[in-house]
Design a protein around this motif. Structure first.
Motif, PDB file in Angstrom:
ATOM      1  N   SER A   1      46.218  29.272  41.870  1.00 33.54           N
ATOM      2  CA  SER A   1      45.534  29.757  43.064  1.00 33.54           C
ATOM      3  C   SER A   1      45.692  28.718  44.162  1.00 33.54           C
ATOM      4  O   SER A   1      45.334  27.554  43.980  1.00 33.54           O
ATOM      5  CB  SER A   1      44.041  29.986  42.760  1.00 33.54           C
TER       6      SER A   1
ATOM      7  N   SER B   1      48.365  38.859  44.258  1.00 31.00           N
ATOM      8  CA  SER B   1      47.439  38.935  43.128  1.00 31.00           C
ATOM      9  C   SER B   1      48.215  39.110  41.826  1.00 31.00           C
ATOM     10  O   SER B   1      49.416  39.372  41.827  1.00 31.00           O
ATOM     11  CB  SER B   1      46.475  40.126  43.313  1.00 31.00           C
TER      12      SER B   1
ATOM     13  N   SER C   1      43.498  39.880  39.386  1.00 28.26           N
ATOM     14  CA  SER C   1      42.915  38.864  40.265  1.00 28.26           C
ATOM     15  C   SER C   1      42.859  39.438  41.669  1.00 28.26           C
ATOM     16  O   SER C   1      43.664  40.300  42.024  1.00 28.26           O
ATOM     17  CB  SER C   1      43.723  37.569  40.251  1.00 28.26           C
TER      18      SER C   1
ATOM     19  N   GLU D   1      47.657  34.033  44.536  1.00 28.50           N
ATOM     20  CA  GLU D   1      47.474  33.831  43.091  1.00 28.50           C
ATOM     21  C   GLU D   1      48.804  34.126  42.401  1.00 28.50           C
ATOM     22  O   GLU D   1      49.325  35.229  42.495  1.00 28.50           O
ATOM     23  CB  GLU D   1      46.353  34.726  42.596  1.00 28.50           C
TER      24      GLU D   1
ATOM     25  N   LYS E   1      43.562  28.800  37.329  1.00 26.54           N
ATOM     26  CA  LYS E   1      42.442  29.683  37.000  1.00 26.54           C
ATOM     27  C   LYS E   1      42.652  30.326  35.628  1.00 26.54           C
ATOM     28  O   LYS E   1      43.772  30.388  35.111  1.00 26.54           O
ATOM     29  CB  LYS E   1      42.290  30.762  38.073  1.00 26.54           C
TER      30      LYS E   1
ATOM     31  N   ASP F   1      41.419  37.397  44.920  1.00 34.31           N
ATOM     32  CA  ASP F   1      40.785  36.508  45.890  1.00 34.31           C
ATOM     33  C   ASP F   1      41.525  36.673  47.218  1.00 34.31           C
ATOM     34  O   ASP F   1      42.686  36.273  47.338  1.00 34.31           O
ATOM     35  CB  ASP F   1      40.869  35.063  45.413  1.00 34.31           C
TER      36      ASP F   1
ATOM     37  N   LYS G   1      43.346  33.546  48.760  1.00 31.72           N
ATOM     38  CA  LYS G   1      44.266  32.734  47.970  1.00 31.72           C
ATOM     39  C   LYS G   1      45.498  33.533  47.571  1.00 31.72           C
ATOM     40  O   LYS G   1      45.433  34.742  47.347  1.00 31.72           O
ATOM     41  CB  LYS G   1      43.577  32.222  46.694  1.00 31.72           C
TER      42      LYS G   1
END
Length: 378
Positions: A99, A53, A73, A80, A111, A75, A78
């Motif tokens: 990402s 992240s 971030s 990132e 992103k 996710d 993913k």
């Protein structure tokens, strides 16, 4: 890693930024409107994993300590990566990052989060570019016409093989409406030229510096029209090990670049790919890629020393060089948990008067910061 800055020798101070993560990589520095120096990077267990992240730490104006990191971030599916910050002409602060799933950089998208309060808080996540394989690393530049230039590199997937970087190319995303829409402009003859770093030279003239996938030399190209079109990248006198570089224009007309003074001719260390520890990728498949599409990207060349070089001719030559960190630069493993990696890499540099601010990956365990007094131009 308490983030406190300490003087180590006259003219040089250092700190290790605080982080809760086992692995920390790919720092980018930016000065914010409130006077603070911000650093963003990615952290987690290992590059490519779903817990990677984006984090941000701040050095407030007048402070001697970097703040506790903020996670920007999250996710869980993913990885990132490669964050950067950009303060727009309207003083909004943009956070951009990539990402991707696992090591599939050819599926990455870009992103975005935007801050309306100078970088103190950020709005929701949105997608800036959904063209698969688009990757960022270097800051946005605003040209003399007010157009935004976002240098990108295209991670090109080869059918039947995993991404290894063999066919990657450079491009610039250009926005003439303050980031509302973007058009892609490819850099000609740029296979292997990635991490394009745009440096304004005055008027509509610009230079760009590139990482070299084939671990030969730092590459350079020029634009005469404000960054819309570019010459083909050509080798400079600086070696490159297929690792990131970053350059900045200084107030006295010189260019400073931070990079690894190493290339494939100086090191016989090799690994199959960047993500070979988390994904199987057969030797046969890579050999087929090299046979069909030209030379294969070279991975594993030592990421040390970390060096600073100065140019007084627009980046055509860099005769003034010094080492900032020295070691063996071992990077045949991305493993941070067991302390296997010993690279100094992915530098970011900000020049302010006679001071350079530099951040970089330290053993993939931490982000290290150096404040360096720069000698005036002779």
């Amino acid at each position: 890693m308490d983030g406190r800055i300490a003087s180590v020798v006259p003219g040089r101070s250092e700190a290790v930024l605080p982080s809760p993560c086992i692995q920390n990589h790919a720092a980018n520095l930016a000065r914010l409107a409130d006077g603070s120096l911000a650093c963003v990077w990615f952290g987690g267990t290992m590059e490519g994993m779903g817990d990677i992240s984006i984090y941000l730490s701040r050095l407030a104006a007048g402070s001697d300590r970097w703040s506790a990191p903020e996670k920007l971030s999250d996710d869980p599916d993913k990885s990132e990566q490669n964050p950067l910050l950009f303060t727009a002409p309207d003083r909004k602060v943009w956070l951009l990052y990539t990402s991707q799933t696992s090591g599939n950089q050819d599926g990455a998208v870009v992103k975005r989060r935007v801050s309306a309060d100078g970088g103190r808080t950020f709005g929701p996540v949105s997608t800036l570019c959904d063209v698969p394989g688009t990757f960022v690393r270097q800051p946005i530049v605003v040209n003399s016409a007010g157009h935004w230039l976002l240098p990108v590199f295209r991670c090109i997937g080869i059918p039947g093989t995993r991404w290894t970087g063999d066919a990657d190319t450079a491009a610039v995303l250009i926005s003439s409406d303050s980031g509302e829409s973007w058009t892609m402009h490819d850099v000609p003859d740029s296979i292997g030229a990635v991490h394009m770093n745009i440096v304004p030279l005055g008027g509509d003239r610009m230079a760009a510096f590139y990482r070299n996938r084939f671990a030969e030399q730092v590459l350079r190209s020029e634009s005469q029209d404000g960054g819309r079109s570019w010459s083909a990248p050509e080798p400079t006198d600086l070696p490159n090990n297929n690792s990131s570089v970053q350059a900045v224009a200084l107030g006295d007309g010189r260019i400073a670049i931070v990079y690894n003074h190493s290339n494939a001719g100086m090191s016989d260390a090799r690994r199959l790919s960047l993500y070979d520890e988390i994904e199987a990728d057969g030797d046969e498949a890579q050999a087929q890629t090299a046979a069909r599409f030209g030379p294969a990207a070279i991975w594993g060349v030592a990421r040390a020393p970390l060096s600073l070089a100065i140019s007084d001719d627009g980046g055509l030559s860099f005769p003034d060089r010094r080492d900032l960190e020295t070691g063996d630069g071992y990077c045949l493993s991305n493993n941070s948990k067991d302390g296997l990696n010993r690279e100094f890499s992915y530098p970011s540099i900000v020049g302010e008067g006679g001071t350079l601010h530099i951040a970089f990956t330290y053993y993939r365990r931490a982000i290290k910061y150096i404040r360096l007094d720069l000698e005036p131009r002779p």
